[in-house]
Design a protein around this motif. Structure first.
Motif, PDB file in Angstrom:
ATOM      1  N   GLU A  74      -5.081  -5.471  -2.066  1.00 28.22           N
ATOM      2  CA  GLU A  74      -4.596  -4.816  -3.277  1.00 28.22           C
ATOM      3  C   GLU A  74      -3.065  -4.822  -3.343  1.00 28.22           C
ATOM      4  O   GLU A  74      -2.476  -4.988  -4.416  1.00 28.22           O
ATOM      5  CB  GLU A  74      -5.114  -3.378  -3.353  1.00 28.22           C
ATOM      6  N   GLN A 100      -0.583   2.024  10.612  1.00 28.09           N
ATOM      7  CA  GLN A 100      -2.002   1.881  10.951  1.00 28.09           C
ATOM      8  C   GLN A 100      -2.291   2.085  12.431  1.00 28.09           C
ATOM      9  O   GLN A 100      -3.418   2.413  12.813  1.00 28.09           O
ATOM     10  CB  GLN A 100      -2.519   0.507  10.499  1.00 28.09           C
ATOM     11  N   PHE A 126      -6.898   5.117  10.104  1.00 28.94           N
ATOM     12  CA  PHE A 126      -7.514   4.461   8.945  1.00 28.94           C
ATOM     13  C   PHE A 126      -8.512   3.419   9.450  1.00 28.94           C
ATOM     14  O   PHE A 126      -8.248   2.720  10.432  1.00 28.94           O
ATOM     15  CB  PHE A 126      -6.440   3.783   8.096  1.00 28.94           C
ATOM     16  N   ASP A 127      -9.652   3.296   8.766  1.00 27.09           N
ATOM     17  CA  ASP A 127     -10.654   2.332   9.229  1.00 27.09           C
ATOM     18  C   ASP A 127     -10.258   0.917   8.808  1.00 27.09           C
ATOM     19  O   ASP A 127      -9.527   0.709   7.826  1.00 27.09           O
ATOM     20  CB  ASP A 127     -12.042   2.699   8.731  1.00 27.09           C
ATOM     21  N   LYS A 128     -10.761  -0.052   9.570  1.00 30.01           N
ATOM     22  CA  LYS A 128     -10.390  -1.456   9.392  1.00 30.01           C
ATOM     23  C   LYS A 128     -10.705  -1.967   7.989  1.00 30.01           C
ATOM     24  O   LYS A 128      -9.912  -2.667   7.353  1.00 30.01           O
ATOM     25  CB  LYS A 128     -11.117  -2.302  10.443  1.00 30.01           C
ATOM     26  N   GLU A 129     -11.856  -1.589   7.476  1.00 27.34           N
ATOM     27  CA  GLU A 129     -12.279  -2.065   6.157  1.00 27.34           C
ATOM     28  C   GLU A 129     -11.332  -1.574   5.057  1.00 27.34           C
ATOM     29  O   GLU A 129     -10.942  -2.334   4.162  1.00 27.34           O
ATOM     30  CB  GLU A 129     -13.720  -1.583   5.881  1.00 27.34           C
ATOM     31  N   SER A 130     -10.943  -0.309   5.135  1.00 27.76           N
ATOM     32  CA  SER A 130     -10.025   0.257   4.140  1.00 27.76           C
ATOM     33  C   SER A 130      -8.666  -0.437   4.186  1.00 27.76           C
ATOM     34  O   SER A 130      -8.062  -0.708   3.141  1.00 27.76           O
ATOM     35  CB  SER A 130      -9.834   1.755   4.385  1.00 27.76           C
ATOM     36  N   LEU A 131      -8.192  -0.738   5.397  1.00 25.94           N
ATOM     37  CA  LEU A 131      -6.895  -1.397   5.550  1.00 25.94           C
ATOM     38  C   LEU A 131      -6.925  -2.814   4.993  1.00 25.94           C
ATOM     39  O   LEU A 131      -5.963  -3.263   4.348  1.00 25.94           O
ATOM     40  CB  LEU A 131      -6.482  -1.404   7.025  1.00 25.94           C
ATOM     41  N   GLU A 132      -8.019  -3.531   5.238  1.00 32.22           N
ATOM     42  CA  GLU A 132      -8.136  -4.901   4.716  1.00 32.22           C
ATOM     43  C   GLU A 132      -8.141  -4.894   3.187  1.00 32.22           C
ATOM     44  O   GLU A 132      -7.499  -5.723   2.542  1.00 32.22           O
ATOM     45  CB  GLU A 132      -9.409  -5.560   5.256  1.00 32.22           C
ATOM     46  N   ARG A 133      -8.850  -3.927   2.613  1.00 29.64           N
ATOM     47  CA  ARG A 133      -8.910  -3.817   1.155  1.00 29.64           C
ATOM     48  C   ARG A 133      -7.530  -3.456   0.591  1.00 29.64           C
ATOM     49  O   ARG A 133      -7.096  -3.998  -0.423  1.00 29.64           O
ATOM     50  CB  ARG A 133      -9.953  -2.763   0.765  1.00 29.64           C
ATOM     51  N   LEU A 134      -6.829  -2.546   1.297  1.00 31.52           N
ATOM     52  CA  LEU A 134      -5.488  -2.138   0.870  1.00 31.52           C
ATOM     53  C   LEU A 134      -4.519  -3.318   0.927  1.00 31.52           C
ATOM     54  O   LEU A 134      -3.692  -3.507   0.034  1.00 31.52           O
ATOM     55  CB  LEU A 134      -4.990  -0.989   1.759  1.00 31.52           C
TER      56      LEU A 134
END
Length: 559
Positions: free
Chosen positions: A13, A54, A2-10
């Motif tokens: 949320e 992750q 998973f990319d870093k940006e997606s994980l931070e957003r997740l």
């Protein structure tokens, strides 16, 4: 993955969800417990997401079925190509009675035999020995000589049936008898397939059916490895057993850790004896327990497979992929069966069998509903076998390989069990390996502590066992239980007496003397044991010939 940006957003949320949606619900309806945990006391979070896996690298940690690290299974197509071997562990009374049960099971669709031996046989005593009194034929079939083994497999073609034998200290002797029976059927040893448990280390910590001290016991095991690699190539020379470790009270993590630590010890002993790792390792097999915590058990099997592949490749430098494959038989958990409301055991066994199949087992035994009370009846055994068949043919779980892969929870648990098991293995290495850790009582103490915690949870009500500490009912005493006829002991003694009166006793005496002589050398003992068996020397006589040289093991007691 998973990319870093997606994980931070997740992560943001998830925090929002917990502080709004979840918080409102919990204020109205609190969760049942402050802390949720698996059957082995690993903490279970409310929700699992990509945040919990992750660090995973798909190719490194999972890969594809049939390829290193074998997390997803040892065969590329798994059950789409061939179902697991359906075995029902069976054996009681005389060889004649057990032979009838085996033929019945085969007629009902069982695809492999699994032999249970009585206690005297397991600890190397004949049925006429004073210590065998009251135990002959009780927890398995009584086998005193090749004559009994011939009866046990009468009418069963050994080149067409795979046979597993739960035997440890006298494993070499029972294997020798099996080879001799096959020879009498006209079946050469290179056509035989099956398994002997042959795992003595777990006997010292969990089960107790040992005879000889560790060093000569390990010598017998490596003799079997060497002999079978040349003469019985389809035979699984050991079934490294976590089953009994778990039955003694170990957690899922401890079951993996202590089983693989014992496996490491056997590999080291074989290499020390001069065997090449890729000569014997492809025929190593394992034996695991399946408990009620479905997801933890599936994760346990996947973690064990990955961890063993890494150990064989990185620690022992195995080159053959088959040396890295953890092939295993599973038995559902006898320790979870209850005498109260025994029909509930059908449900428990179904869950446990499903966990084994979802975890990728190669062979499976399902316990019967009445085993907390007595040996199973034919009806109970049939239900247990039908449980496997319904999972195989009706549930749909066999249609795709490793169907729970990608579950955030299952992948997290797989990683966690592997990590914690490896921590135990490192500790055991620091103690000098599994035999030293056993000698010091470390493994025994860890198992005892876990068993105590588990029992405390039941007694406090924190762990619910349906029908035992909750949802009890008034019950009638059980009826129609299978009981072994006390006459079995008398029958076995009479057979032994007749055998000793009609065999060539000079040939027996010479063979046993030669065995004691060879036991004092470094020669492989299997050919001499086969010779002894063919003269109709009894199991007890052969064990006594070895006892005179090896001595007997006395247990270390720890509290």
């Amino acid at each position: 993955m998973f990319d870093k940006e997606s994980l931070e957003r997740l992560e943001q949320e998830k925090a929002r969800w917990e502080n709004s949606t979840v918080k409102k619900v919990i204020e109205k309806t609190p969760e049942r417990y402050e802390r949720f945990h698996t059957g082995s006391n690993l903490e279970v979070n409310r929700l699992y997401t990509p945040l919990d896996v992750q660090e995973m690298d798909y190719m490194k940690d999972l890969g594809f079925p049939g390829e290193y690290p074998f997390t997803r299974g040892i065969q590329p197509t798994m059950y789409r190509g061939r179902l697991w071997t359906m075995r029902q562990y069976a054996g009681f009374g005389t060889a004649e009675e057990s032979n009838k049960r085996y033929k019945y099971l085969l007629s009902q669709g069982q695809t492999g035999l699994s032999v249970a031996f009585d206690l005297p046989t397991q600890i190397g005593y004949d049925s006429d020995h004073p210590l065998a009194q009251g135990e002959v034929g009780k927890v398995g079939v009584a086998i005193d000589s090749l004559k009994d083994m011939e009866t046990l497999f009468d009418g069963i073609p050994l080149d067409k049936v795979s046979t597993s034998m739960t035997i440890n200290a006298p494993a070499a002797i029972l294997l020798a008898m099996y080879i001799a029976v096959a020879e009498k059927q006209g079946v050469s040893s290179d056509k035989l397939s099956g398994t002997i448990q042959n795992d003595i280390l777990k006997e010292y910590v969990a089960r107790g059916t040992y005879i000889f001290p560790p060093e000569p016991s390990m010598r017998l095991i490596t003799d079997i490895f060497e002999f079978c690699s040349k003469h019985v190539p389809k035979w699984n020379t050991i079934s490294i057993s976590g089953y009994h470790i778990r039955e003694a009270g170990a957690t899922a993590v401890q079951e993996v850790a202590f089983t693989l630590a014992n496996g490491i010890a056997y590999v080291e002993a074989a290499i020390k004896a001069g065997l090449d790792v890729d000569e014997f390792a492809p025929r190593l097999s394992f034996f695991f327990n399946a408990h009620n915590d479905l997801f933890e058990e599936v994760a346990k099997f996947r973690a064990a497979r990955r961890l063993w592949a890494k150990i064989m490749k990185e620690r022992f430098k195995a080159k053959d992929p088959k040396s890295m494959m953890l092939r295993f038989h599973t038995q559902t958990a006898g320790s979870t069966l209850t005498a109260q409301q025994p029909d509930n055991n059908i449900v428990r066994v179904t869950i446990q069998a499903l966990a084994a199949v979802l975890g990728g087992t190669q062979s499976l035994h399902t316990n019967s509903r009445d085993e907390a009370l007595a040996l199973p009846t034919e009806e109970s055994v049939r239900i247990a076998l039908r449980t496997q068949q319904i999972i195989a043919y009706e549930s749909g779980v066999t249609e795709t390989v490793d169907p729970l892969a990608g579950s955030y929870y299952v992948e997290h648990l797989t990683n966690l069990i592997e990590q914690k098991a490896m921590e135990y293995i490192k500790k055991i290495d620091e103690l000098g390996g599994a035999p030293k850790a056993i000698e010091k009582g470390y493994i025994q103490q860890e198992i005892q502590d876990s068993a105590y915690r588990y029992q405390q949870e039941i007694e406090s009500g924190r762990r619910i066992v349906v029908g035992v500490n909750k949802f009890q009912i008034e019950e009638e005493p059980p009826k129609n239980l299978l009981k072994v006829d006390p006459e079995v002991e008398k029958i076995q003694k009479e057979k032994l007496s007749k055998l000793k009166a009609t065999r060539d006793n000079l040939a027996v005496k010479n063979a046993l003397e030669e065995l004691s002589k060879k036991a004092m050398s470094n020669e492989n003992l299997m050919p001499t044991i086969i010779t002894c068996v063919k003269t109709y020397a009894t199991l007890g006589e052969i064990c006594d010939a070895l006892r005179r040289v090896f001595g007997e093991y006395k247990a270390t007691v720890s509290f």
